[in-house]
Write an enzyme that holds these catalytic residues in place. Structure first.
Site, PDB file in Angstrom:
ATOM      1  CB  THR A   1      -1.284  -4.816  -2.786  1.00 28.95           C
ATOM      2  OG1 THR A   1      -1.947  -3.660  -3.286  1.00 28.95           O
ATOM      3  CG2 THR A   1      -1.371  -4.806  -1.273  1.00 28.95           C
TER       4      THR A   1
ATOM      5  CB  THR B   1      -0.313  -1.271  -1.441  1.00 24.55           C
ATOM      6  OG1 THR B   1      -0.240  -1.192  -2.862  1.00 24.55           O
ATOM      7  CG2 THR B   1      -1.221  -0.168  -0.933  1.00 24.55           C
TER       8      THR B   1
END
Length: 570
Positions: free
Chosen positions: A380, A398
């Protein structure tokens, strides 16, 4: 005991110096900057500079955040995206606080059993790669919503830097080049992906190679001209759906057309004289961090020494109990009933605080009660922004795993997420007692998958104090918690807090994850004597953060050196 605590304090200082030297050998980074007018800190030099450049043109923190996010979609394809989703937490200088939920949604044709084989086991291939595992992307509409409601500059101005980076190319840093190499085998599955990220000799692009993305530039130009409607209803939408249909996906035109960004009321609570603001569900960040801080406030910590084993033991036990609650109760509140008020109550914190044995680790297995556990991936990215008026933004978004599903949409140049994997994908998973677990995060049409992303803001005396957040899957919650504790309870500077070694416990498996080579053996031995078991990982989190000096008002922006990072300000 006093001498022991002093000893651990000196170990902390020595350890952080070693960490600082080790980290700076990895790659050249501008790790910190002090500023008065505005600052952006992210994993990428280009993106941070784009954000500050937008503020220099008269844009506010929201404009800068939008431009930074689009830039990361070009320069950090590992996690930056227009094919994924995330959360943006905003506090305006007026005091208004806003949570923008642009998390992906399950397609309407999604079913709880969609990733199961006929024998009931999970199909690893389908649940990790390709088109079936992609949720409906939220990033483009989420960023546009933030700009429409709170931005100042023209939409095209915010996308122009990303367009130029895609069209003219950007030089890869060590981290992104290494990530491409590590994921080479899976990226090579898809011809469109190979076309973008592989050189003619069959190798992925390396450090300092120029990565040019013409298809992505064209896509960004269309979004700049027509806004999100081309992505969700127009020509881009048609191309997305056509590619899904050709490759076994279930996403339809109606899924794109019906995608909604949610404006949500942030989770807000008081901790030791500070106000901590987090995202509500389907982010578990706001609730879980608030619950952990409530418990720690009840138990009490030695405020002089962050690495005192007594403190760390209580911290681990708090993580254990809150992650049990997370797994048992949390999911998309639009689909499942979640006892939020109970979880955030002082009474609930007091009950857990009384259960914590300060001399001995609790066995996680003893707390198991009809719940199933799923993994979340580490890939992420997070960035933090502040402008001269005091508007602040914490944004985490993400693709789920590194480079998402690994599939690039034909002719459009962007990677798809594999976010469906973030649901509990096996409804038949049995718990260790042999029964079926509860599944508040099970797959359902149009549902948003539970997330550990935890963009977080901290106020002191009603004014911005800390902007933070991190990647790291389930470790995000504990990483952000430790940053909040370091800068509030322990009164560390942001640079000191960033260098502090981290740990993480997730209830199951019953292990404490620690950063390799950063922890003193005496501390680990003291915790092992209490019954804790350890596993080493390379690093935990990537906390690109900004702290406002409450005395001078100066902005201190610090990039986390664990991966890559760049702090920019003026």
């Amino acid at each position: 005991m006093k001498k022991r605590r002093i000893c651990f304090k000196y170990l902390f200082v020595i350890g952080t110096l070693v960490f600082h030297v080790k980290a700076n050998l990895v790659t050249a980074q501008q790790l910190s900057v002090k500023a008065r007018n505005g600052a952006v800190v992210s994993i990428d030099k280009y993106a941070s500079q784009v954000g500050v450049g937008i503020m220099k043109k008269g844009g506010n923190a929201i404009d800068a955040a939008v431009a930074t996010a689009f830039a990361l979609a070009v320069t950090h394809p590992f996690a930056g995206n227009i094919g994924g989703g995330g959360f943006m937490l905003i506090r305006l200088a007026s005091g208004e606080e806003i949570g923008i939920d642009y998390r992906e949604m399950a397609p309407a044709l999604a079913t709880p059993e969609m990733f199961l084989k006929p024998d009931g086991s999970v199909d690893i291939e389908k649940s990790n790669f390709g088109y079936l595992v992609a949720g409906v992307p939220g990033t483009v509409k989420g960023l546009e919503t933030a700009w429409q409601k709170y931005g100042k500059l023209p939409w095209r101005t915010l996308l122009q830097p990303a367009i130029e980076l895609a069209e003219n190319g950007c030089y890869l840093n060590k981290y992104d080049a290494k990530s491409l190499a590590l994921n080479k085998q899976n990226l090579a599955r898809y011809p469109e992906t190979r076309k973008i990220f592989f050189k003619p000799d069959g190798n992925t692009y390396a450090t300092e190679d120029l990565l040019i993305q013409k298809d992505l530039a064209a896509t960004l130009k269309a979004i700049a001209r027509r806004g999100s409607k081309t992505f969700y209803r127009g020509r881009i939408a048609n191309k997305i759906v056509k590619d899904f249909q050709a490759n076994g996906g279930i996403l339809t035109k109606e899924d794109l057309k019906n995608y909604e960004v949610k404006i949500r009321k942030p989770i807000k609570h008081n901790f030791q004289g500070y106000e901590v603001i987090g995202m509500p569900l389907p982010s578990s960040g706001g609730i879980a961090i608030a619950e952990m801080l409530n418990i720690l406030q009840q138990v009490g910590l030695n405020k002089e020494t962050p690495l005192d084993p007594e403190n760390l033991h209580v911290l681990i036990e708090t993580m254990r109990y809150v992650f049990l609650d997370r797994t048992r109760y949390l999911g998309d509140e639009d689909f499942v009933e979640v006892p939020v008020n109970k979880l955030l109550s002082e009474q609930h914190a007091a009950v857990i605080a009384k259960k914590i044995n300060k001399e001995k680790a609790t066995l996680s297995e003893s707390l198991y009660q009809n719940v199933s556990v799923h993994d979340e991936n580490m890939e992420t990215t997070h960035f933090s922004v502040i402008d001269k008026e005091g508007n602040i933004v914490s944004n985490t978004y993400t693709l789920e795993e590194a480079f998402g599903s690994k599939a690039v949409v034909k002719g459009l140049g962007f990677l798809l997420n594999n976010e469906m994997h973030d649901f509990n994908i096996n409804p038949n998973q049995a718990n260790i007692q042999g029964g079926l677990g509860t599944n508040p995060n099970g797959i359902a049409p149009k549902k948003r998958m539970l997330s550990s992303m935890a963009p977080t803001l901290v106020l002191k005396a009603g004014k911005p104090y800390l902007i933070t957040g991190s990647p790291g899957g389930r470790t995000i919650l504990n990483t952000v918690l430790q940053m909040v504790l370091a800068t509030t309870t322990y009164k560390l500077s942001l640079e000191e807090a960033m260098k502090l070694p981290r740990l993480s416990h997730h209830w199951m498996p019953d292990l404490v994850y620690i950063e390799k080579g950063l922890w003193d053996n005496q501390i680990i031995k003291a915790l092992e004597d209490k019954g804790h078991k350890f596993a080493e990982v390379e690093f935990l989190g990537d906390l690109h953060s900004i702290r406002v000096n409450p005395e001078t008002g100066e902005y201190e922006a610090v990039a986390d050196p664990r991966r890559a990072g760049w702090a920019e300000g003026y």
